[in-house]
Scaffold this active site. Structure first.
Site, PDB file in Angstrom:
ATOM      1  N   HIS A  86       8.913  13.737 -35.143  1.00 22.64           N
ATOM      2  CA  HIS A  86       8.876  15.153 -34.768  1.00 22.64           C
ATOM      3  C   HIS A  86       7.682  15.833 -35.419  1.00 22.64           C
ATOM      4  O   HIS A  86       7.430  15.600 -36.588  1.00 22.64           O
ATOM      5  CB  HIS A  86      10.165  15.844 -35.239  1.00 22.64           C
ATOM      6  CG  HIS A  86      10.152  17.325 -34.976  1.00 22.64           C
ATOM      7  ND1 HIS A  86      10.359  17.847 -33.718  1.00 22.64           N
ATOM      8  CD2 HIS A  86       9.938  18.372 -35.818  1.00 22.64           C
ATOM      9  CE1 HIS A  86      10.286  19.163 -33.792  1.00 22.64           C
ATOM     10  NE2 HIS A  86      10.020  19.506 -35.049  1.00 22.64           N
ATOM     11  N   GLY A 135     -19.141 -18.873  -6.803  1.00 21.86           N
ATOM     12  CA  GLY A 135     -18.312 -20.072  -6.887  1.00 21.86           C
ATOM     13  C   GLY A 135     -17.595 -20.333  -5.578  1.00 21.86           C
ATOM     14  O   GLY A 135     -17.110 -19.409  -4.928  1.00 21.86           O
ATOM     15  N   ILE A 191      -7.557   6.550  -6.332  1.00 21.00           N
ATOM     16  CA  ILE A 191      -8.994   6.812  -6.513  1.00 21.00           C
ATOM     17  C   ILE A 191      -9.328   8.216  -6.015  1.00 21.00           C
ATOM     18  O   ILE A 191     -10.045   8.976  -6.680  1.00 21.00           O
ATOM     19  CB  ILE A 191      -9.853   5.761  -5.770  1.00 21.00           C
ATOM     20  CG1 ILE A 191      -9.630   4.386  -6.393  1.00 21.00           C
ATOM     21  CG2 ILE A 191     -11.337   6.138  -5.807  1.00 21.00           C
ATOM     22  CD1 ILE A 191     -10.440   3.263  -5.771  1.00 21.00           C
ATOM     23  N   SER A 232     -11.775   6.336   0.089  1.00 23.09           N
ATOM     24  CA  SER A 232     -10.899   5.605  -0.850  1.00 23.09           C
ATOM     25  C   SER A 232      -9.567   5.366  -0.158  1.00 23.09           C
ATOM     26  O   SER A 232      -8.603   6.088  -0.367  1.00 23.09           O
ATOM     27  CB  SER A 232     -10.714   6.409  -2.137  1.00 23.09           C
ATOM     28  OG  SER A 232     -10.381   7.761  -1.838  1.00 23.09           O
TER      29      SER A 232
HETATM   30  P1  FAD Z   1     -11.920  -7.903 -10.153  1.00 22.38           P
HETATM   31  O1  FAD Z   1     -11.928  -6.982 -11.295  1.00 22.38           O
HETATM   32  O2  FAD Z   1     -12.266  -7.376  -8.816  1.00 22.38           O
HETATM   33  O3  FAD Z   1     -12.920  -9.068 -10.559  1.00 22.38           O
HETATM   34  C1  FAD Z   1     -13.230 -10.109  -9.680  1.00 22.38           C
HETATM   35  C2  FAD Z   1     -14.582 -10.662 -10.077  1.00 22.38           C
HETATM   36  O4  FAD Z   1     -14.807 -11.868  -9.351  1.00 22.38           O
HETATM   37  C3  FAD Z   1     -15.740  -9.739  -9.736  1.00 22.38           C
HETATM   38  O5  FAD Z   1     -16.541  -9.563 -10.877  1.00 22.38           O
HETATM   39  C4  FAD Z   1     -16.507 -10.458  -8.635  1.00 22.38           C
HETATM   40  O6  FAD Z   1     -17.905 -10.257  -8.709  1.00 22.38           O
HETATM   41  C5  FAD Z   1     -16.160 -11.905  -8.946  1.00 22.38           C
HETATM   42  N1  FAD Z   1     -16.220 -12.802  -7.776  1.00 22.38           N
HETATM   43  C6  FAD Z   1     -15.640 -12.602  -6.556  1.00 22.38           C
HETATM   44  N2  FAD Z   1     -15.861 -13.667  -5.760  1.00 22.38           N
HETATM   45  C7  FAD Z   1     -16.594 -14.550  -6.494  1.00 22.38           C
HETATM   46  C8  FAD Z   1     -17.123 -15.834  -6.233  1.00 22.38           C
HETATM   47  N3  FAD Z   1     -16.890 -16.450  -5.069  1.00 22.38           N
HETATM   48  N4  FAD Z   1     -17.842 -16.436  -7.203  1.00 22.38           N
HETATM   49  C9  FAD Z   1     -18.044 -15.837  -8.392  1.00 22.38           C
HETATM   50  N5  FAD Z   1     -17.553 -14.615  -8.702  1.00 22.38           N
HETATM   51  C10 FAD Z   1     -16.832 -13.991  -7.762  1.00 22.38           C
HETATM   52  N6  FAD Z   1      -6.508  -0.643 -12.589  1.00 22.38           N
HETATM   53  C11 FAD Z   1      -5.779  -0.286 -13.661  1.00 22.38           C
HETATM   54  O7  FAD Z   1      -4.900  -1.041 -14.096  1.00 22.38           O
HETATM   55  N7  FAD Z   1      -6.017   0.913 -14.299  1.00 22.38           N
HETATM   56  C12 FAD Z   1      -6.955   1.772 -13.876  1.00 22.38           C
HETATM   57  O8  FAD Z   1      -7.139   2.845 -14.480  1.00 22.38           O
HETATM   58  C13 FAD Z   1      -7.730   1.414 -12.745  1.00 22.38           C
HETATM   59  N8  FAD Z   1      -8.690   2.242 -12.290  1.00 22.38           N
HETATM   60  C14 FAD Z   1      -9.449   1.859 -11.233  1.00 22.38           C
HETATM   61  C15 FAD Z   1     -10.425   2.737 -10.778  1.00 22.38           C
HETATM   62  C16 FAD Z   1     -11.199   2.405  -9.686  1.00 22.38           C
HETATM   63  C17 FAD Z   1     -12.262   3.364  -9.222  1.00 22.38           C
HETATM   64  C18 FAD Z   1     -11.011   1.130  -9.054  1.00 22.38           C
HETATM   65  C19 FAD Z   1     -11.868   0.723  -7.891  1.00 22.38           C
HETATM   66  C20 FAD Z   1     -10.038   0.251  -9.501  1.00 22.38           C
HETATM   67  C21 FAD Z   1      -9.246   0.612 -10.583  1.00 22.38           C
HETATM   68  N9  FAD Z   1      -8.231  -0.213 -11.051  1.00 22.38           N
HETATM   69  C22 FAD Z   1      -7.469   0.171 -12.118  1.00 22.38           C
HETATM   70  C23 FAD Z   1      -7.955  -1.522 -10.429  1.00 22.38           C
HETATM   71  C24 FAD Z   1      -8.591  -2.663 -11.250  1.00 22.38           C
HETATM   72  O9  FAD Z   1      -9.978  -2.438 -11.347  1.00 22.38           O
HETATM   73  C25 FAD Z   1      -8.306  -3.995 -10.597  1.00 22.38           C
HETATM   74  O10 FAD Z   1      -6.913  -4.147 -10.413  1.00 22.38           O
HETATM   75  C26 FAD Z   1      -8.815  -5.139 -11.450  1.00 22.38           C
HETATM   76  O11 FAD Z   1     -10.194  -5.035 -11.689  1.00 22.38           O
HETATM   77  C27 FAD Z   1      -8.511  -6.479 -10.788  1.00 22.38           C
HETATM   78  O12 FAD Z   1      -8.937  -7.513 -11.598  1.00 22.38           O
HETATM   79  P2  FAD Z   1      -9.323  -8.937 -10.987  1.00 22.38           P
HETATM   80  O13 FAD Z   1      -9.770  -9.768 -12.122  1.00 22.38           O
HETATM   81  O14 FAD Z   1      -8.231  -9.418 -10.133  1.00 22.38           O
HETATM   82  O15 FAD Z   1     -10.527  -8.650  -9.984  1.00 22.38           O
HETATM   83  P1  NAD Z   2      -4.560   3.660  -2.601  1.00 23.57           P
HETATM   84  O1  NAD Z   2      -3.797   2.627  -1.876  1.00 23.57           O
HETATM   85  O2  NAD Z   2      -4.082   4.123  -3.912  1.00 23.57           O
HETATM   86  O3  NAD Z   2      -4.712   4.958  -1.696  1.00 23.57           O
HETATM   87  C1  NAD Z   2      -5.292   4.909  -0.425  1.00 23.57           C
HETATM   88  C2  NAD Z   2      -4.815   6.121   0.341  1.00 23.57           C
HETATM   89  O4  NAD Z   2      -5.589   6.233   1.517  1.00 23.57           O
HETATM   90  C3  NAD Z   2      -3.356   6.010   0.764  1.00 23.57           C
HETATM   91  O5  NAD Z   2      -2.672   7.178   0.410  1.00 23.57           O
HETATM   92  C4  NAD Z   2      -3.436   5.796   2.266  1.00 23.57           C
HETATM   93  O6  NAD Z   2      -2.328   6.322   2.957  1.00 23.57           O
HETATM   94  C5  NAD Z   2      -4.714   6.546   2.595  1.00 23.57           C
HETATM   95  N1  NAD Z   2      -5.354   6.106   3.832  1.00 23.57           N
HETATM   96  C6  NAD Z   2      -5.467   4.847   4.317  1.00 23.57           C
HETATM   97  N2  NAD Z   2      -6.143   4.851   5.498  1.00 23.57           N
HETATM   98  C7  NAD Z   2      -6.477   6.133   5.737  1.00 23.57           C
HETATM   99  C8  NAD Z   2      -7.189   6.786   6.787  1.00 23.57           C
HETATM  100  N3  NAD Z   2      -7.693   6.100   7.796  1.00 23.57           N
HETATM  101  N4  NAD Z   2      -7.335   8.128   6.714  1.00 23.57           N
HETATM  102  C9  NAD Z   2      -6.832   8.850   5.679  1.00 23.57           C
HETATM  103  N5  NAD Z   2      -6.148   8.279   4.659  1.00 23.57           N
HETATM  104  C10 NAD Z   2      -5.974   6.949   4.683  1.00 23.57           C
HETATM  105  O7  NAD Z   2      -6.049   3.068  -2.678  1.00 23.57           O
HETATM  106  P2  NAD Z   2      -7.325   3.578  -3.468  1.00 23.57           P
HETATM  107  O8  NAD Z   2      -7.150   4.973  -3.950  1.00 23.57           O
HETATM  108  O9  NAD Z   2      -8.472   3.233  -2.609  1.00 23.57           O
HETATM  109  O10 NAD Z   2      -7.324   2.620  -4.720  1.00 23.57           O
HETATM  110  C11 NAD Z   2      -7.333   1.210  -4.520  1.00 23.57           C
HETATM  111  C12 NAD Z   2      -6.530   0.514  -5.561  1.00 23.57           C
HETATM  112  O11 NAD Z   2      -7.226   0.503  -6.791  1.00 23.57           O
HETATM  113  C13 NAD Z   2      -5.204   1.194  -5.861  1.00 23.57           C
HETATM  114  O12 NAD Z   2      -4.200   0.793  -4.962  1.00 23.57           O
HETATM  115  C14 NAD Z   2      -4.909   0.717  -7.228  1.00 23.57           C
HETATM  116  O13 NAD Z   2      -4.275  -0.532  -7.147  1.00 23.57           O
HETATM  117  C15 NAD Z   2      -6.285   0.564  -7.838  1.00 23.57           C
HETATM  118  N6  NAD Z   2      -6.566   1.731  -8.705  1.00 23.57           N
HETATM  119  C16 NAD Z   2      -5.759   1.961  -9.766  1.00 23.57           C
HETATM  120  C17 NAD Z   2      -5.975   3.047 -10.572  1.00 23.57           C
HETATM  121  C18 NAD Z   2      -5.062   3.295 -11.736  1.00 23.57           C
HETATM  122  O14 NAD Z   2      -4.306   2.400 -12.065  1.00 23.57           O
HETATM  123  N7  NAD Z   2      -5.113   4.452 -12.370  1.00 23.57           N
HETATM  124  C19 NAD Z   2      -7.021   3.926 -10.316  1.00 23.57           C
HETATM  125  C20 NAD Z   2      -7.816   3.677  -9.209  1.00 23.57           C
HETATM  126  C21 NAD Z   2      -7.587   2.563  -8.423  1.00 23.57           C
END
Ligand code: FAD
Ligand code: NAD
Length: 479
Positions: free
Chosen positions: A458, A125, A198, A283
């Site tokens: 409890h 989009g 991550i 990450s």
């Molecule tokens: P996204 O989930 O990134 O979705 C965006 C969507 O838009 C994608 O499907 C993409 O393909 C689509 N898109 C992008 N551009 C276009 C375009 N131009 N046209 C059409 N489609 C498009 N958050 C938590 O709260 N709890 C967790 O435990 C957690 N664990 C995580 C673990 C990992 C490994 C990672 C990477 C992230 C985790 N997060 C977690 C973060 C969470 O996944 C994101 O905050 C969340 O998915 C954001 O939602 P969103 O809808 O903003 O974007």
């Molecule tokens: P993060 O921001 O949590 O951690 C990134 C880490 O990498 C930081 O501690 C930062 O100081 C370090 N870093 C940055 N540059 C570096 C470098 N050059 N060398 C060494 N260390 C460096 O980001 P993430 O772990 O990649 O996760 C991305 C986002 O996804 C998170 O911020 C969070 O919003 C979301 N997420 C959420 C959950 C959850 O809610 N449980 C789980 C996974 C991911």
């Protein structure tokens, strides 16, 4: 042929986008959602759910659960008198189970779209202009290009992993989150760059399954955003008890990929060291997705970090264009994006949708889990707010003892003058579930005394929250 017209077109089908589309439809609006990504769909069809369902929250939690059970079977069962002759992990089965959960949930959202009559438009989009009252959005899909007209557009394009210069991610040997969720075997030596959420969650998964895990973090402080006492407890548990090798204040010099794996050359202080590993996870945070969005064609303001600029209600600088989730300021969390999606749909129909950004919980699904809501001691001190703190260890909680898992504590911070709860910090088993009580309390502006006067079942872990609230007034009953 005239363009299709909608009240709301959402770009992006992740948690922010699909929830916004469903809520808009519930409110009687005609809604469409554009999604481009098939993720790992075998037929190449788009999958809804975005990062969260496909390569984020859901698959990582599935692997955390499998690896946690394996770890318990190997280390904790014995204290209950349960012994196993041999223990094996079949990584293929574990990963397939995770994939099946993803397929089930992403398919479920397509079902929800049908139920609520949300139109799914498969393709990329992008804004192309404005015609009268309508924004024009181009959808470029497998079968061609169409332009749809929308009175309102909600940008929910999410985020993508940040990569580092000179460290090419192939998602086989050097991986971001997508590759790290689909290893086909337990790597003997796993390197991780970044000790954030991550790094710690996925580092834990593979450590529990037998990898030697080394995490390299640039910052000198571990979990700098967390409550200091929580970060200290987590450091002790992850490094000393669980054996994760975590190095802080590290600078990565060079990453070299060879036939047998990866060598990372890094500096700590004046020392240059090398780390040899079979797989490397990068990450180091995530970046908003606004490239290819056509923002310039409609004058949509993007900030220097690539995020759509919005106000507190997710309204952009252009009337009728909104943005939610990872693509805007604030925490990159699925539940934050979902709340914003609901808020925007409600504001489009003239309701008073609102997100309380002060009551958004954070959770890390490590073991022990870490969860918090509100302010840390560090933040309160720097803001000059006087507060009282109550902290109760799970070691004093009967249920935790019964479960054989007494690591951690609950800490409640309350305003010294009004007793209003300002922050709650938990490290321990089930912290992800326990934090919900604190979020509700803060949403209702509760005092520590309100929690202290609430009857808690409890024996439950939630009694630690009760006792911590009592401890704010120095009158805990069981500690
Ligand atoms: P996204 O989930 O990134 O979705 C965006 C969507 O838009 C994608 O499907 C993409 O393909 C689509 N898109 C992008 N551009 C276009 C375009 N131009 N046209 C059409 N489609 C498009 N958050 C938590 O709260 N709890 C967790 O435990 C957690 N664990 C995580 C673990 C990992 C490994 C990672 C990477 C992230 C985790 N997060 C977690 C973060 C969470 O996944 C994101 O905050 C969340 O998915 C954001 O939602 P969103 O809808 O903003 O974007
Ligand atoms: P993060 O921001 O949590 O951690 C990134 C880490 O990498 C930081 O501690 C930062 O100081 C370090 N870093 C940055 N540059 C570096 C470098 N050059 N060398 C060494 N260390 C460096 O980001 P993430 O772990 O990649 O996760 C991305 C986002 O996804 C998170 O911020 C969070 O919003 C979301 N997420 C959420 C959950 C959850 O809610 N449980 C789980 C996974 C991911």
């Amino acid at each position: 042929m005239a363009n299709k017209q909608f009240d709301v077109v959402v770009i992006g089908g992740g948690p922010g986008g699909y929830v916004a589309a469903i809520r808009a439809a519930q409110l009687g609006l005609t809604a469409a959602c554009i999604e481009k990504e098939p993720y790992a769909d075998p037929k190449g069809e788009v999958r809804l759910g975005g990062t969260c369902l496909n390569v984020g929250c859901i698959p990582s939690k599935a692997l955390l659960q499998s690896s946690e059970l394996y770890d318990q079977a190997g280390h904790s069962f014995v204290m209950h008198g349960i012994s196993l002759d041999s223990l094996k992990i079949d990584v293929g089965t574990m990963v397939r189970r995770k994939d099946n959960i993803v397929t089930q949930l992403t398919g479920g959202i397509k079902g929800l779209f049908k139920k609520h009559k949300v139109t799914l438009l498969a393709g990329h989009g992008k804004f192309v202009g404005r015609d009268g009252d309508y924004w024009q959005v181009e959808v470029a899909g497998k079968d061609g290009v169409e332009v749809v007209d929308a009175k309102n557009v909600i940008v929910a394009t999410g985020s993508k992993p940040r990569h580092l210069d000179g460290i090419p991610v192939d998602n086989k040997t050097i991986c971001d989150n997508a590759g790290a969720l689909s290893f086909d075997a337990v790597p003997k030596r796993l390197g991780v760059i970044g000790a954030g959420v991550i790094g710690l969650e996925l580092g834990s998964v593979w450590k529990r399954l037998g990898s030697e895990v080394t995490i390299l973090e640039a910052l000198p402080e571990f979990l700098a955003a967390a409550e200091p006492a929580v970060a200290k407890e987590a450091w002790k548990t992850f490094t000393l008890k669980q054996g994760l090798n975590i190095y802080l204040d590290v600078r990565i010099n060079k990453v070299t990929q060879g036939k047998k794996g990866v060598t990372v050359e890094y500096e700590v202080g004046d020392e240059t060291r090398t780390l040899d590993c079979d797989k490397l996870i990068v990450s180091v945070g995530r970046m908003p997705c606004t490239d290819g969005l056509g923002a310039e064609s409609v004058g949509l303001q993007i900030d220097e970090r690539g995020r759509v600029v919005v106000d507190d209600h997710c309204q952009s600088n252009q009337p009728g264009i909104w943005a939610v989730g990872d693509v805007v300021r604030g925490a990159m969390l699925a539940h934050k994006g979902m709340e914003e999606g609901v808020m925007v749909a409600e504001r489009i129909v003239g309701q008073a949708g609102h997100v309380n950004y002060d009551a958004i919980p954070w959770v890390m699904y490590t073991h022990p889990e870490i969860a918090w809501v509100g302010k840390t001691e560090t933040q309160l001190k720097s803001e000059g707010v006087e507060f009282r703190a109550g902290q109760i260890p799970f070691a004093a909680n009967g249920r935790a003892l019964g479960q054989g898992d007494t690591t951690g504590f609950v800490k409640v911070l309350a305003d010294a003058r009004t007793d209003r709860i300002l922050g709650v910090h938990i490290i321990g088993n089930n912290a992800s579930e326990l934090i919900a009580e604190a979020v509700v309390a803060m949403e209702f502006g509760a005092s520590a005394e309100d929690l202290a006067r609430t009857c808690h079942a409890h024996p439950t872990l939630s009694e630690a929250m009760h006792e911590a609230a009592l401890a704010v007034d120095k009158r805990s009953l069981h500690f």
